[in-house]
Write an enzyme that holds these catalytic residues in place. Structure first.
Site: not given
Ligand code: NAP
Ligand code: HSE
Length: 439
Positions: A21, A139, A143, A194, A197, A208, A212, A309
């Site tokens: 994502t 965090v 923002i 969505g 989780e 979570d 933060k 997002g």
């Molecule tokens: P995600 O959609 O699940 O993507 C994770 C990515 O990491 C995927 O591309 C996955 O590969 C890759 N991956 C997982 N395990 C791996 C490994 N062992 N070796 C190499 N690549 C690996 O997660 P995300 O939502 O982007 O979140 C990423 C980080 O941002 C997390 O720490 C999350 O807490 C943080 N974050 C996310 C959001 C949000 O809104 N999503 C907001 C704030 C912070 P594949 O594509 O092949 O599965």
């Molecule tokens: N799961 C978190 C939330 C997003 O609902 O705010 C990533 O930190």
């Protein structure tokens, strides 16, 4: 992204670990760089290597297949990579990030768990190796709260910080307050939308938000606590009925992350809280996040926006990448670690020592002496009652709900009182406590 027209022939080699994502959002923002980014003199990134878990997954935006690897260690070790961007949230993230820092490579991450639990080790490693570690996206995503605390508010002593730091639970509480159902119904809705989780534990338990808050406390108060030191209670026990009573009293219920200076230590807690319905934070709805900071010079300020997002989070990651490059180009001799580590670190106040007002709700048999019995227990704990509501109508088999709002009391005393009230014969079921914050 290349800025040849700016005459910079040495792009910064970027290694991306994770193309999900957030990772794909970062690639999109770099590929479609707006003028604001293109105009930055030293900003010239070249994506050198990208690690994913599954090479066969279709990718958008598409990348040259030779950039991709399933071995994140290759990204870290690549001599053409100077900047490692970790966006997996996967358990080996600590190994990848620490190895990159050991090699003197700068790191940007969005991984709140990593920062909250092992930030100190990582900042020490960064300092020892002349590298930097940035984490704005960890965090409240897009923002710029960390940057604001670090830079814009640097002339302030932060007195308090109140945050809605979890979008999933804010969405759920908003839906409950709009009559969409009880906890289980709105959780299902959040999952269908969505936001939540399939395993919602980290969000609904408050963990979570606690992670933060630990990160914000480190920057705002120089506090050494980790996510596990933050007192944490989730929204699992909140019922629509609590929201109705709160409304009757002029309050809304929010999952608040709260940090305050208290005699050289820091109060740090996450729990559902009743906040006056006209407070700014009471009016942050749906999946939005917000942080209200009380600075000694600026007074109150509120930051609000999407806390998760694809593009909101990627926006913060790219901002960190740009700052790192510009700091290096300017020959900055201090690092983020310098600002965060230090001898003057402070500890978290145990929750038992914190004082606040409480809402207590209990189901009681409607008979003489019940209210007096509860009042006696509160008096013994030196807790003063501010108001009482008892509904006259029959409720759940002859019992009636009794709501008591207290004046400020110590948490330890309130917990004692809660246990004692629960043992009374006339009391049925659990004694519900919700903390109150008059923001
Ligand atoms: P995600 O959609 O699940 O993507 C994770 C990515 O990491 C995927 O591309 C996955 O590969 C890759 N991956 C997982 N395990 C791996 C490994 N062992 N070796 C190499 N690549 C690996 O997660 P995300 O939502 O982007 O979140 C990423 C980080 O941002 C997390 O720490 C999350 O807490 C943080 N974050 C996310 C959001 C949000 O809104 N999503 C907001 C704030 C912070 P594949 O594509 O092949 O599965
Ligand atoms: N799961 C978190 C939330 C997003 O609902 O705010 C990533 O930190």
């Amino acid at each position: 992204m290349r800025n040849k027209e700016l005459g910079n022939d040495m792009p910064i080699g970027v290694g991306l670990i994770g193309l999900g994502t957030v990772g794909s959002g970062v690639v999109e923002l770099l590929q479609d760089a707006p003028a604001s980014l293109r105009r930055r003199k030293h900003v010239d990134f070249a994506l050198r290597r990208v690690a994913v878990r599954d090479l066969d997954k279709p990718r958008s935006p598409a990348l040259a297949p030779e950039l991709l690897t399933e071995d994140a260690a290759e990204v870290v070790a690549d001599p053409d990579v100077q900047l490692v961007v970790e966006l997996t949230g996967a358990p080996p993230a600590f190994e990848w990030v620490s190895e990159a820092l050991r090699q003197g490579k700068d790191v940007v991450t969005a991984n709140k768990a990593l920062l909250a639990e092992r930030g100190e080790e990582l900042f020490e490693l960064a300092l020892a190796n002349g590298a930097d570690l940035m984490f704005e996206a960890s965090v409240a995503a897009g923002i710029p709260i960390i940057r604001s605390l670090r830079n814009g508010l640097v002339a302030n002593r932060v007195e308090s910080l109140y945050g809605i730091l979890n979008g999933t639970t804010n969405y759920m509480l908003t839906r409950m307050s709009r009559g969409a159902g009880d906890y289980a119904d709105v959780l299902k809705e959040a999952q269908d939308q969505g936001y939540a989780e399939p395993d919602p534990t980290m969000d609904v338990s408050g963990m979570d938000a606690a992670q933060k808050l630990a990160i914000l406390c480190r920057i705002a108060f120089h506090c050494t606590g980790t996510g596990r030191d933050v007192f944490c209670e989730g929204i699992e026990q909140i019922e629509s009925r609590d929201i109705e009573y709160a409304r009757e009293l002029g309050y809304a219920i929010k999952l608040l992350a709260i940090a305050k200076q208290q005699d050289g230590r820091v109060e740090a807690r996450v729990h559902p809280a009743m906040v006056p319905e006209d407070a700014l934070l009471a009016n942050i709805h749906d999946e939005f996040n917000a942080i209200q900071v009380q600075g000694s010079a600026v007074g109150p300020q509120v930051f609000s926006g999407r806390g998760a997002g694809r593009l909101p989070t990627a926006s913060a990651v790219v901002a960190d990448m740009v700052e790192l490059v510009e700091r290096k180009a300017a020959g900055a001799s201090t690092s983020i670690g310098d600002m965060i580590l230090g001898e003057d670190a402070v500890a978290v106040v145990p929750i038992e020592d914190v004082q606040m007002r409480y809402f207590m709700r209990v189901l009681v048999r409607d008979q003489p002496g019940v209210l007096a019995g509860i009042a006696r227990i509160l008096a013994e704990e030196r807790i003063s009652i501010a108001s009482v509501i008892q509904k006259e109508r029959d409720f759940e088999g002859g019992s009636v709900p009794l709501v008591i709002v207290t004046h400020e009391a110590r948490e330890a005393a309130m917990q004692q009182a809660q246990q004692a009230v629960a043992t009374l014969d006339a009391v049925q079921g659990a004694v519900k406590l919700i903390r109150m914050e008059d923001l």
